[in-house]
Design a protein around this motif. Structure first.
Motif, PDB file in Angstrom:
ATOM      1  N   LYS A 186      -2.702  46.373  30.244  1.00 41.44           N
ATOM      2  CA  LYS A 186      -3.243  45.512  31.292  1.00 41.44           C
ATOM      3  C   LYS A 186      -4.754  45.383  31.162  1.00 41.44           C
ATOM      4  O   LYS A 186      -5.328  44.293  31.312  1.00 41.44           O
ATOM      5  N   ARG A 187      -5.421  46.513  30.875  1.00 40.26           N
ATOM      6  CA  ARG A 187      -6.875  46.462  30.715  1.00 40.26           C
ATOM      7  C   ARG A 187      -7.280  45.596  29.527  1.00 40.26           C
ATOM      8  O   ARG A 187      -8.237  44.812  29.598  1.00 40.26           O
ATOM      9  N   LEU A 188      -6.557  45.730  28.427  1.00 40.39           N
ATOM     10  CA  LEU A 188      -6.846  44.923  27.244  1.00 40.39           C
ATOM     11  C   LEU A 188      -6.619  43.438  27.523  1.00 40.39           C
ATOM     12  O   LEU A 188      -7.382  42.578  27.056  1.00 40.39           O
ATOM     13  N   ASP A 189      -5.556  43.129  28.286  1.00 39.16           N
ATOM     14  CA  ASP A 189      -5.308  41.733  28.648  1.00 39.16           C
ATOM     15  C   ASP A 189      -6.442  41.178  29.499  1.00 39.16           C
ATOM     16  O   ASP A 189      -6.870  40.025  29.330  1.00 39.16           O
ATOM     17  N   THR A 190      -6.938  42.013  30.430  1.00 37.98           N
ATOM     18  CA  THR A 190      -8.053  41.579  31.277  1.00 37.98           C
ATOM     19  C   THR A 190      -9.307  41.317  30.447  1.00 37.98           C
ATOM     20  O   THR A 190     -10.006  40.301  30.631  1.00 37.98           O
ATOM     21  N   SER A 208     -20.946  30.785  14.435  1.00 32.55           N
ATOM     22  CA  SER A 208     -20.551  31.909  13.578  1.00 32.55           C
ATOM     23  C   SER A 208     -20.931  33.244  14.212  1.00 32.55           C
ATOM     24  O   SER A 208     -20.149  34.200  14.216  1.00 32.55           O
ATOM     25  N   GLU A 209     -22.145  33.283  14.793  1.00 34.54           N
ATOM     26  CA  GLU A 209     -22.587  34.514  15.441  1.00 34.54           C
ATOM     27  C   GLU A 209     -21.706  34.861  16.635  1.00 34.54           C
ATOM     28  O   GLU A 209     -21.351  36.014  16.862  1.00 34.54           O
ATOM     29  N   LEU A 210     -21.317  33.828  17.410  1.00 37.08           N
ATOM     30  CA  LEU A 210     -20.449  34.056  18.576  1.00 37.08           C
ATOM     31  C   LEU A 210     -19.087  34.605  18.137  1.00 37.08           C
ATOM     32  O   LEU A 210     -18.571  35.560  18.724  1.00 37.08           O
ATOM     33  N   ILE A 211     -18.499  34.002  17.109  1.00 36.51           N
ATOM     34  CA  ILE A 211     -17.191  34.467  16.631  1.00 36.51           C
ATOM     35  C   ILE A 211     -17.279  35.906  16.156  1.00 36.51           C
ATOM     36  O   ILE A 211     -16.395  36.734  16.441  1.00 36.51           O
ATOM     37  N   GLU A 212     -18.357  36.226  15.468  1.00 42.32           N
ATOM     38  CA  GLU A 212     -18.517  37.597  14.973  1.00 42.32           C
ATOM     39  C   GLU A 212     -18.636  38.590  16.129  1.00 42.32           C
ATOM     40  O   GLU A 212     -18.009  39.658  16.118  1.00 42.32           O
ATOM     41  N   LYS A 213     -19.427  38.224  17.157  1.00 40.95           N
ATOM     42  CA  LYS A 213     -19.605  39.132  18.287  1.00 40.95           C
ATOM     43  C   LYS A 213     -18.303  39.325  19.065  1.00 40.95           C
ATOM     44  O   LYS A 213     -17.980  40.427  19.490  1.00 40.95           O
ATOM     45  N   VAL A 214     -17.551  38.235  19.255  1.00 39.82           N
ATOM     46  CA  VAL A 214     -16.269  38.345  19.963  1.00 39.82           C
ATOM     47  C   VAL A 214     -15.301  39.228  19.193  1.00 39.82           C
ATOM     48  O   VAL A 214     -14.606  40.081  19.763  1.00 39.82           O
ATOM     49  N   SER A 215     -15.255  39.080  17.875  1.00 41.06           N
ATOM     50  CA  SER A 215     -14.356  39.899  17.050  1.00 41.06           C
ATOM     51  C   SER A 215     -14.738  41.375  17.126  1.00 41.06           C
ATOM     52  O   SER A 215     -13.881  42.251  17.273  1.00 41.06           O
ATOM     53  N   VAL A 216     -16.039  41.652  17.042  1.00 41.40           N
ATOM     54  CA  VAL A 216     -16.499  43.046  17.117  1.00 41.40           C
ATOM     55  C   VAL A 216     -16.164  43.648  18.475  1.00 41.40           C
ATOM     56  O   VAL A 216     -15.727  44.800  18.578  1.00 41.40           O
ATOM     57  N   ALA A 217     -16.353  42.858  19.548  1.00 42.74           N
ATOM     58  CA  ALA A 217     -16.056  43.369  20.888  1.00 42.74           C
ATOM     59  C   ALA A 217     -14.569  43.685  21.037  1.00 42.74           C
ATOM     60  O   ALA A 217     -14.188  44.707  21.613  1.00 42.74           O
ATOM     61  N   ARG A 218     -13.724  42.814  20.534  1.00 41.11           N
ATOM     62  CA  ARG A 218     -12.272  43.070  20.609  1.00 41.11           C
ATOM     63  C   ARG A 218     -11.887  44.316  19.821  1.00 41.11           C
ATOM     64  O   ARG A 218     -11.088  45.139  20.282  1.00 41.11           O
ATOM     65  N   LEU A 219     -12.447  44.462  18.626  1.00 41.24           N
ATOM     66  CA  LEU A 219     -12.122  45.642  17.811  1.00 41.24           C
ATOM     67  C   LEU A 219     -12.596  46.922  18.496  1.00 41.24           C
ATOM     68  O   LEU A 219     -11.890  47.938  18.490  1.00 41.24           O
ATOM     69  N   ASP A 220     -13.802  46.874  19.082  1.00 39.41           N
ATOM     70  CA  ASP A 220     -14.309  48.064  19.769  1.00 39.41           C
ATOM     71  C   ASP A 220     -13.422  48.445  20.953  1.00 39.41           C
ATOM     72  O   ASP A 220     -13.105  49.622  21.162  1.00 39.41           O
ATOM     73  N   ALA A 221     -13.010  47.436  21.739  1.00 43.42           N
ATOM     74  CA  ALA A 221     -12.164  47.726  22.897  1.00 43.42           C
ATOM     75  C   ALA A 221     -10.812  48.300  22.465  1.00 43.42           C
ATOM     76  O   ALA A 221     -10.311  49.283  23.037  1.00 43.42           O
ATOM     77  N   SER A 222     -10.219  47.697  21.449  1.00 41.91           N
ATOM     78  CA  SER A 222      -8.927  48.193  20.954  1.00 41.91           C
ATOM     79  C   SER A 222      -9.072  49.604  20.381  1.00 41.91           C
ATOM     80  O   SER A 222      -8.219  50.476  20.605  1.00 41.91           O
ATOM     81  N   ASP A 223     -10.166  49.833  19.660  1.00 44.71           N
ATOM     82  CA  ASP A 223     -10.376  51.150  19.055  1.00 44.71           C
ATOM     83  C   ASP A 223     -10.536  52.223  20.121  1.00 44.71           C
ATOM     84  O   ASP A 223      -9.971  53.319  20.009  1.00 44.71           O
TER      85      ASP A 223
END
Length: 293
Positions: free
Chosen positions: A136-140, A65-80
Protein backbone atom coordinates in the motif's frame (compact mmCIF):
# COMPACT_ATOMS: atom_id res chain seq x y z
CA UNK A 1 74.23 30.50 -46.73
CA UNK A 2 72.93 30.41 -50.28
CA UNK A 3 69.91 28.34 -49.23
CA UNK A 4 69.14 30.89 -46.49
CA UNK A 5 69.20 33.76 -49.03
CA UNK A 6 66.88 31.85 -51.35
CA UNK A 7 64.41 31.29 -48.48
CA UNK A 8 64.59 34.98 -47.52
CA UNK A 9 63.85 36.03 -51.10
CA UNK A 10 60.92 33.60 -51.25
CA UNK A 11 59.45 35.03 -48.03
CA UNK A 12 59.75 38.61 -49.32
CA UNK A 13 58.06 37.67 -52.61
CA UNK A 14 55.23 35.91 -50.72
CA UNK A 15 54.67 39.00 -48.53
CA UNK A 16 54.52 41.26 -51.59
CA UNK A 17 52.04 38.88 -53.30
CA UNK A 18 49.85 38.61 -50.19
CA UNK A 19 49.79 42.39 -49.78
CA UNK A 20 48.63 42.78 -53.39
CA UNK A 21 45.89 40.18 -52.94
CA UNK A 22 44.73 41.83 -49.70
CA UNK A 23 44.50 45.27 -51.35
CA UNK A 24 42.56 43.84 -54.31
CA UNK A 25 40.20 42.06 -51.91
CA UNK A 26 39.74 45.25 -49.87
CA UNK A 27 38.87 47.24 -52.99
CA UNK A 28 36.42 44.53 -54.09
CA UNK A 29 34.81 44.44 -50.61
CA UNK A 30 34.47 48.24 -50.63
CA UNK A 31 32.78 48.13 -54.03
CA UNK A 32 30.40 45.37 -52.89
CA UNK A 33 29.63 47.25 -49.68
CA UNK A 34 28.74 50.37 -51.65
CA UNK A 35 26.35 48.32 -53.78
CA UNK A 36 24.39 47.02 -50.81
CA UNK A 37 21.01 48.72 -50.72
CA UNK A 38 18.85 46.37 -48.69
CA UNK A 39 19.11 45.92 -44.87
CA UNK A 40 20.75 42.70 -43.73
CA UNK A 41 19.38 42.52 -40.23
CA UNK A 42 16.21 40.52 -41.01
CA UNK A 43 18.03 37.18 -41.62
CA UNK A 44 19.92 37.71 -38.37
CA UNK A 45 16.66 38.16 -36.46
CA UNK A 46 15.23 34.98 -37.99
CA UNK A 47 18.47 33.16 -37.24
CA UNK A 48 18.32 34.40 -33.64
CA UNK A 49 14.75 33.10 -33.27
CA UNK A 50 15.68 29.71 -34.76
CA UNK A 51 18.69 29.43 -32.44
CA UNK A 52 16.53 30.28 -29.44
CA UNK A 53 13.96 27.62 -30.41
CA UNK A 54 16.71 25.07 -30.94
CA UNK A 55 18.24 25.87 -27.54
CA UNK A 56 14.78 25.64 -25.92
CA UNK A 57 14.19 22.17 -27.41
CA UNK A 58 17.62 21.03 -26.23
CA UNK A 59 16.95 22.36 -22.71
CA UNK A 60 13.54 20.66 -22.66
CA UNK A 61 15.04 17.33 -23.74
CA UNK A 62 17.76 17.60 -21.07
CA UNK A 63 15.17 18.45 -18.41
CA UNK A 64 13.01 15.48 -19.47
CA UNK A 65 15.99 13.09 -19.27
CA UNK A 66 16.95 14.42 -15.85
CA UNK A 67 13.35 14.05 -14.61
CA UNK A 68 13.12 10.43 -15.83
CA UNK A 69 16.42 9.61 -14.16
CA UNK A 70 15.35 11.16 -10.84
CA UNK A 71 11.98 9.36 -10.87
CA UNK A 72 13.69 6.03 -11.59
CA UNK A 73 16.21 6.54 -8.78
CA UNK A 74 13.44 7.49 -6.35
CA UNK A 75 11.43 4.37 -7.20
CA UNK A 76 14.47 2.12 -6.83
CA UNK A 77 15.37 3.69 -3.48
CA UNK A 78 11.82 3.25 -2.15
CA UNK A 79 11.63 -0.36 -3.31
CA UNK A 80 15.08 -1.10 -1.91
CA UNK A 81 14.19 0.31 1.52
CA UNK A 82 10.94 -1.64 1.65
CA UNK A 83 12.60 -4.93 0.64
CA UNK A 84 15.50 -4.39 3.01
CA UNK A 85 13.15 -3.64 5.91
CA UNK A 86 11.06 -6.72 5.14
CA UNK A 87 14.14 -8.90 4.89
CA UNK A 88 15.54 -7.58 8.20
CA UNK A 89 12.21 -8.15 9.93
CA UNK A 90 11.97 -11.68 8.58
CA UNK A 91 15.54 -12.46 9.63
CA UNK A 92 14.89 -11.18 13.13
CA UNK A 93 11.80 -13.36 13.39
CA UNK A 94 13.75 -16.41 12.26
CA UNK A 95 16.49 -15.60 14.77
CA UNK A 96 13.89 -15.53 17.54
CA UNK A 97 12.41 -18.79 16.28
CA UNK A 98 15.85 -20.39 16.20
CA UNK A 99 16.62 -19.22 19.71
CA UNK A 100 13.25 -20.46 20.99
CA UNK A 101 13.70 -23.79 19.21
CA UNK A 102 17.14 -24.18 20.70
CA UNK A 103 15.74 -23.49 24.16
CA UNK A 104 13.01 -26.06 23.63
CA UNK A 105 15.55 -28.58 22.48
CA UNK A 106 17.38 -28.09 25.72
CA UNK A 107 14.19 -28.38 27.76
CA UNK A 108 12.61 -31.29 25.87
CA UNK A 109 10.97 -32.46 22.63
CA UNK A 110 7.45 -33.14 23.87
CA UNK A 111 5.58 -29.96 22.67
CA UNK A 112 8.11 -28.85 20.05
CA UNK A 113 5.94 -29.71 17.01
CA UNK A 114 2.91 -27.75 18.32
CA UNK A 115 5.02 -24.74 19.16
CA UNK A 116 6.71 -24.93 15.74
CA UNK A 117 3.37 -25.03 13.96
CA UNK A 118 2.03 -22.05 15.91
CA UNK A 119 5.19 -20.03 15.35
CA UNK A 120 5.06 -20.72 11.61
CA UNK A 121 1.42 -19.65 11.48
CA UNK A 122 2.09 -16.45 13.42
CA UNK A 123 5.14 -15.70 11.26
CA UNK A 124 3.19 -16.19 8.04
CA UNK A 125 0.44 -13.85 9.20
CA UNK A 126 2.91 -11.22 10.31
CA UNK A 127 4.85 -11.39 7.05
CA UNK A 128 1.62 -11.22 5.08
CA UNK A 129 0.49 -8.18 7.08
CA UNK A 130 3.82 -6.40 6.53
CA UNK A 131 3.76 -7.24 2.83
CA UNK A 132 0.26 -5.81 2.37
CA UNK A 133 1.17 -2.69 4.34
CA UNK A 134 4.29 -1.98 2.31
CA UNK A 135 2.50 -2.69 -0.93
CA UNK A 136 0.00 0.00 0.00
CA UNK A 137 2.82 2.40 0.85
CA UNK A 138 4.58 1.67 -2.44
CA UNK A 139 1.33 2.24 -4.33
CA UNK A 140 0.90 5.59 -2.57
CA UNK A 141 4.47 6.62 -3.41
CA UNK A 142 4.08 5.53 -7.03
CA UNK A 143 0.82 7.47 -7.37
CA UNK A 144 2.42 10.60 -5.93
CA UNK A 145 5.38 10.25 -8.28
CA UNK A 146 3.09 9.86 -11.28
CA UNK A 147 1.11 12.96 -10.29
CA UNK A 148 4.29 14.95 -9.78
CA UNK A 149 5.66 13.75 -13.11
CA UNK A 150 2.44 14.78 -14.86
CA UNK A 151 2.65 18.23 -13.27
CA UNK A 152 6.25 18.69 -14.37
CA UNK A 153 5.46 17.56 -17.92
CA UNK A 154 2.48 19.94 -18.03
CA UNK A 155 4.68 22.80 -16.79
CA UNK A 156 7.29 22.01 -19.44
CA UNK A 157 4.57 21.99 -22.11
CA UNK A 158 3.33 25.39 -20.90
CA UNK A 159 6.86 26.80 -21.09
CA UNK A 160 7.30 25.40 -24.60
CA UNK A 161 3.91 26.76 -25.74
CA UNK A 162 4.67 30.20 -24.30
CA UNK A 163 8.02 30.31 -26.07
CA UNK A 164 6.39 29.27 -29.34
CA UNK A 165 3.63 31.87 -29.00
CA UNK A 166 6.20 34.56 -28.19
CA UNK A 167 8.23 33.74 -31.30
CA UNK A 168 5.06 33.75 -33.43
CA UNK A 169 4.09 37.20 -32.13
CA UNK A 170 7.57 38.45 -33.06
CA UNK A 171 7.13 37.03 -36.56
CA UNK A 172 3.70 38.65 -36.86
CA UNK A 173 5.21 42.02 -35.93
CA UNK A 174 7.80 41.69 -38.69
CA UNK A 175 5.43 40.31 -41.33
CA UNK A 176 4.11 42.72 -43.97
CA UNK A 177 1.68 40.43 -45.81
CA UNK A 178 -1.84 40.36 -44.38
CA UNK A 179 -2.38 36.74 -45.44
CA UNK A 180 0.86 35.64 -43.77
CA UNK A 181 -0.18 37.44 -40.59
CA UNK A 182 -3.45 35.48 -40.58
CA UNK A 183 -1.48 32.23 -40.92
CA UNK A 184 0.68 33.21 -37.94
CA UNK A 185 -2.40 34.10 -35.85
CA UNK A 186 -3.89 30.72 -36.77
CA UNK A 187 -0.73 29.01 -35.48
CA UNK A 188 -1.10 30.91 -32.18
CA UNK A 189 -4.74 29.83 -31.96
CA UNK A 190 -3.68 26.21 -32.53
CA UNK A 191 -1.65 26.47 -29.32
CA UNK A 192 -4.41 28.34 -27.44
CA UNK A 193 -7.80 28.48 -29.13
CA UNK A 194 -9.04 31.07 -26.59
CA UNK A 195 -6.20 33.58 -27.06
CA UNK A 196 -8.15 36.86 -26.97
CA UNK A 197 -5.34 38.96 -28.44
CA UNK A 198 -4.79 36.58 -31.36
CA UNK A 199 -8.53 36.59 -32.15
CA UNK A 200 -8.66 40.39 -32.00
CA UNK A 201 -5.58 40.99 -34.13
CA UNK A 202 -6.75 38.44 -36.66
CA UNK A 203 -10.07 40.30 -36.85
CA UNK A 204 -8.18 43.57 -37.42
CA UNK A 205 -6.26 41.97 -40.31
CA UNK A 206 -9.48 40.58 -41.79
CA UNK A 207 -10.99 44.08 -41.74
CA UNK A 208 -8.08 45.21 -43.93
CA UNK A 209 -9.02 42.39 -46.33
CA UNK A 210 -12.72 43.44 -46.26
CA UNK A 211 -13.75 40.22 -44.49
CA UNK A 212 -16.03 42.22 -42.20
CA UNK A 213 -18.51 39.50 -41.18
CA UNK A 214 -15.70 37.07 -40.36
CA UNK A 215 -13.93 39.75 -38.33
CA UNK A 216 -17.15 40.48 -36.39
CA UNK A 217 -17.53 36.78 -35.58
CA UNK A 218 -13.96 36.60 -34.24
CA UNK A 219 -14.28 39.63 -31.94
CA UNK A 220 -17.56 38.23 -30.59
CA UNK A 221 -15.67 35.01 -29.78
CA UNK A 222 -12.92 37.04 -28.12
CA UNK A 223 -15.45 38.91 -25.96
CA UNK A 224 -17.00 35.62 -24.89
CA UNK A 225 -13.60 34.66 -23.48
CA UNK A 226 -12.82 38.09 -21.99
CA UNK A 227 -15.61 40.65 -21.75
CA UNK A 228 -13.25 43.28 -20.35
CA UNK A 229 -10.85 43.48 -23.30
CA UNK A 230 -11.19 47.05 -24.65
CA UNK A 231 -9.47 46.44 -28.00
CA UNK A 232 -11.98 43.70 -28.84
CA UNK A 233 -14.85 46.19 -28.41
CA UNK A 234 -12.92 48.65 -30.59
CA UNK A 235 -12.43 46.13 -33.41
CA UNK A 236 -16.06 45.07 -33.08
CA UNK A 237 -17.11 48.70 -33.55
CA UNK A 238 -14.89 48.94 -36.65
CA UNK A 239 -16.53 45.85 -38.16
CA UNK A 240 -20.03 47.13 -37.32
CA UNK A 241 -19.24 50.53 -38.83
CA UNK A 242 -18.15 48.87 -42.08
CA UNK A 243 -21.32 46.76 -42.03
CA UNK A 244 -23.38 49.97 -41.47
CA UNK A 245 -24.54 48.88 -38.01
CA UNK A 246 -24.07 52.41 -36.73
CA UNK A 247 -25.94 52.25 -33.41
CA UNK A 248 -24.18 49.03 -32.38
CA UNK A 249 -20.82 50.51 -33.44
CA UNK A 250 -21.28 53.64 -31.30
CA UNK A 251 -22.34 51.52 -28.30
CA UNK A 252 -19.20 49.40 -28.62
CA UNK A 253 -17.03 52.51 -29.00
CA UNK A 254 -18.39 53.83 -25.72
CA UNK A 255 -17.70 50.49 -24.03
CA UNK A 256 -14.14 50.46 -25.38
CA UNK A 257 -13.49 54.02 -24.16
CA UNK A 258 -14.84 53.18 -20.70
CA UNK A 259 -12.41 50.25 -20.46
CA UNK A 260 -9.41 52.12 -21.93
CA UNK A 261 -9.08 55.92 -21.94
CA UNK A 262 -6.00 55.62 -24.17
CA UNK A 263 -8.24 54.81 -27.14
CA UNK A 264 -9.66 58.35 -27.10
CA UNK A 265 -6.64 59.58 -29.05
CA UNK A 266 -7.46 57.20 -31.93
CA UNK A 267 -11.18 58.00 -32.12
CA UNK A 268 -10.82 60.81 -34.66
CA UNK A 269 -8.08 59.10 -36.67
CA UNK A 270 -9.64 55.63 -37.07
CA UNK A 271 -10.28 55.13 -40.80
CA UNK A 272 -13.16 52.71 -40.26
CA UNK A 273 -15.13 55.39 -38.39
CA UNK A 274 -15.28 57.75 -41.39
CA UNK A 275 -18.86 56.78 -42.19
CA UNK A 276 -19.87 57.52 -38.58
CA UNK A 277 -18.90 61.19 -38.68
CA UNK A 278 -22.36 62.16 -39.94
CA UNK A 279 -24.04 60.30 -37.10
CA UNK A 280 -25.21 62.69 -34.31
CA UNK A 281 -24.31 60.29 -31.48
CA UNK A 282 -20.77 59.96 -32.84
CA UNK A 283 -20.42 63.74 -33.11
CA UNK A 284 -21.66 64.10 -29.55
CA UNK A 285 -19.10 61.52 -28.41
CA UNK A 286 -16.21 63.21 -30.20
CA UNK A 287 -17.31 66.66 -29.01
CA UNK A 288 -17.33 65.42 -25.42
CA UNK A 289 -13.83 64.03 -25.79
CA UNK A 290 -12.55 67.26 -27.40
CA UNK A 291 -14.04 69.39 -24.64
CA UNK A 292 -12.66 67.05 -22.00
CA UNK A 293 -9.19 67.31 -23.56
Amino acid sequence: MMVLNIRLIAVVLFIIFANGVFQAHAQSSTTEAEQISKPLYKPFIERYILDELKQLRQDQQAMKSELIEKVSVARLDASDRAIRYTADTTNNIFYIITAAASLLVLLGWKSLKDIKDNIELITEKRVETLTVEYEKRLDTIETALKERSAQIVAAQQDISDNALVHSLWMRAGLEKSEHEKIKIYDQILEVNANDVEALTYKADTLLDLDEDSWALSLVNQALENDSGYALAYWQKACAEAKLELYSEAIADIKQALELSKALQEELLTELYFENLKDHPDFNTLTAGISSGA
